[in-house]
Design a protein around this motif. Structure first.
Motif, PDB file in Angstrom:
ATOM      1  N   UNK A 107      -6.365  -4.992  -1.897  1.00 27.11           N
ATOM      2  CA  UNK A 107      -5.979  -5.251  -3.282  1.00 27.11           C
ATOM      3  C   UNK A 107      -5.545  -3.933  -3.912  1.00 27.11           C
ATOM      4  N   UNK A 108      -4.431  -3.940  -4.635  1.00 34.14           N
ATOM      5  CA  UNK A 108      -3.991  -2.747  -5.356  1.00 34.14           C
ATOM      6  C   UNK A 108      -3.966  -3.050  -6.849  1.00 34.14           C
ATOM      7  N   UNK A 109      -4.379  -2.076  -7.641  1.00 32.51           N
ATOM      8  CA  UNK A 109      -4.431  -2.228  -9.094  1.00 32.51           C
ATOM      9  C   UNK A 109      -4.554  -0.856  -9.732  1.00 32.51           C
ATOM     10  N   UNK A 110      -4.283  -0.735 -11.037  1.00 30.90           N
ATOM     11  CA  UNK A 110      -4.448   0.556 -11.701  1.00 30.90           C
ATOM     12  C   UNK A 110      -5.895   1.029 -11.622  1.00 30.90           C
ATOM     13  N   UNK A 111      -6.079   2.327 -11.521  1.00 27.81           N
ATOM     14  CA  UNK A 111      -7.430   2.879 -11.456  1.00 27.81           C
ATOM     15  C   UNK A 111      -8.261   2.411 -12.646  1.00 27.81           C
ATOM     16  N   UNK A 112      -7.647   2.335 -13.807  1.00 25.41           N
ATOM     17  CA  UNK A 112      -8.367   1.945 -15.022  1.00 25.41           C
ATOM     18  C   UNK A 112      -8.872   0.510 -14.978  1.00 25.41           C
ATOM     19  N   UNK A 113      -8.327  -0.300 -14.066  1.00 25.34           N
ATOM     20  CA  UNK A 113      -8.717  -1.712 -13.989  1.00 25.34           C
ATOM     21  C   UNK A 113      -9.855  -1.961 -13.000  1.00 25.34           C
ATOM     22  N   UNK A 114     -10.256  -0.942 -12.220  1.00 26.29           N
ATOM     23  CA  UNK A 114     -11.346  -1.108 -11.266  1.00 26.29           C
ATOM     24  C   UNK A 114     -12.666  -1.138 -12.031  1.00 26.29           C
ATOM     25  N   UNK A 131       0.826  -1.203   0.000  1.00 26.59           N
ATOM     26  CA  UNK A 131       0.000   0.000   0.000  1.00 26.59           C
ATOM     27  C   UNK A 131       0.861   1.253   0.000  1.00 26.59           C
ATOM     28  N   UNK A 132       1.921   1.233   0.762  1.00 23.38           N
ATOM     29  CA  UNK A 132       2.814   2.384   0.812  1.00 23.38           C
ATOM     30  C   UNK A 132       3.445   2.645  -0.558  1.00 23.38           C
ATOM     31  N   UNK A 133       3.922   1.584  -1.204  1.00 19.20           N
ATOM     32  CA  UNK A 133       4.542   1.744  -2.528  1.00 19.20           C
ATOM     33  C   UNK A 133       3.539   2.245  -3.553  1.00 19.20           C
ATOM     34  N   UNK A 134       2.266   1.889  -3.389  1.00 18.89           N
ATOM     35  CA  UNK A 134       1.247   2.256  -4.372  1.00 18.89           C
ATOM     36  C   UNK A 134       0.681   3.650  -4.158  1.00 18.89           C
ATOM     37  N   UNK A 135       0.629   4.104  -2.893  1.00 18.77           N
ATOM     38  CA  UNK A 135      -0.116   5.328  -2.600  1.00 18.77           C
ATOM     39  C   UNK A 135       0.718   6.483  -2.061  1.00 18.77           C
ATOM     40  N   UNK A 136       1.867   6.206  -1.457  1.00 17.19           N
ATOM     41  CA  UNK A 136       2.634   7.261  -0.791  1.00 17.19           C
ATOM     42  C   UNK A 136       3.087   8.334  -1.775  1.00 17.19           C
TER      43      UNK A 136
END
Length: 263
Positions: free
Chosen positions: A74-81, A14-19
């Motif tokens: 779960x982390x994913x590209x915004x376009x994939x949600x 989460x840190x790597x994806x959002x920070x």
């Protein structure tokens, strides 16, 4: 329930994806918790404290979540949600920057606290086995403060030391040949220390492997956990289940009656 290694891996992901980026979406679906308080705030860091996740933002607020039994992020590209994911009843939190989304599924706790008040939600925890401020002496003192308590119950109590669940309580007890119901006071201090160090070692190994592993073999990663009714890898005795703790906090462990005889 995910254990300390899984929660730490989640925090790092989460840190790597959002920070470093502001939240364009902060949709929290937990009672009256207001996600709008996090909208446009920039993520400073996501850290794990025991089994708790603290998502710190630059507006002085922290999103505190706990996975409990079934939660996951779960982390994913915004376009994939997908629209179906956005509508799913199991979605408890949806956070997104302009590029990356984090979906919190079946979370067991979602709340917002002031960052300066984080101690109110995690201050009761004992030393974190995977934390940078790990304090072995304090953890041992906590464990030995209740000598009549079964050792497995004491290890699972996050107020004594944080990060162990049923996997990394069952496995170290087997490896150190200690019955789960053995009273803390019946164990010499050096055996308790060795048990704690074994648990910490297994958590660290599992961080490296990316999943829980005690045996060193990916195809057969556990000695006893999840193997009730199967033969002990050491002596061939059929493995059993045992319940420790008082309701509603009782937990089920697997053990070998021959390798781990009652004291």
């Amino acid at each position: 329930m995910p254990e300390g290694d899984a929660v730490l891996r989640t925090a790092r992901r989460l840190d790597a994806s959002l920070a470093g980026a502001p939240l364009a979406v902060a949709d929290l679906r937990w009672g009256h918790v207001d996600g709008e308080r996090l909208h446009c705030a920039c993520t400073l860091a996501v850290v794990a404290v025991g089994k708790h996740l603290l998502h710190r933002l630059d507006n002085g607020l922290t999103l505190h979540t706990h996975l409990r039994m079934d939660g996951r992020w779960q982390t994913l590209p915004v376009s994939a949600v997908t629209p179906a994911q956005r509508r799913a009843p199991g979605l408890r939190a949806l956070l997104a920057t302009q590029t990356t989304a984090a979906l919190g599924w079946h979370l067991g706790l979602v709340e917002i606290v002031r960052t300066r008040d984080e101690a109110d939600v995690v201050g009761h925890l004992g030393p974190d086995l995977l934390g940078g401020d790990w304090n072995e002496a304090l953890a041992l003192s906590n464990l030995m403060s209740a000598p009549e308590r079964p050792i497995a119950e004491a290890l699972l109590d996050q107020r004594n030391l944080a990060g162990l669940g049923t996997i990394f309580t069952s496995e170290p007890l087997f490896m150190q040949q200690i019955h789960p119901w053995t009273r803390v006071g019946a164990l010499p201090a050096d055996r308790i220390r060795a048990l704690v160090r074994r648990g910490q070692e297994l958590l660290q190994v599992s961080m490296t492997y990316g999943h829980p592993c005690s045996t060193g073999h990916r195809r057969e990663p556990m000695y006893v956990f999840g193997r009730k009714g199967r033969p002990c890898r050491r002596c061939g005795t059929t493995l059993r289940h045992i319940t420790v703790g008082e309701p509603p906090r009782e937990r089920v462990l697997t053990y070998c009656s021959r390798c781990q005889p009652e004291a």
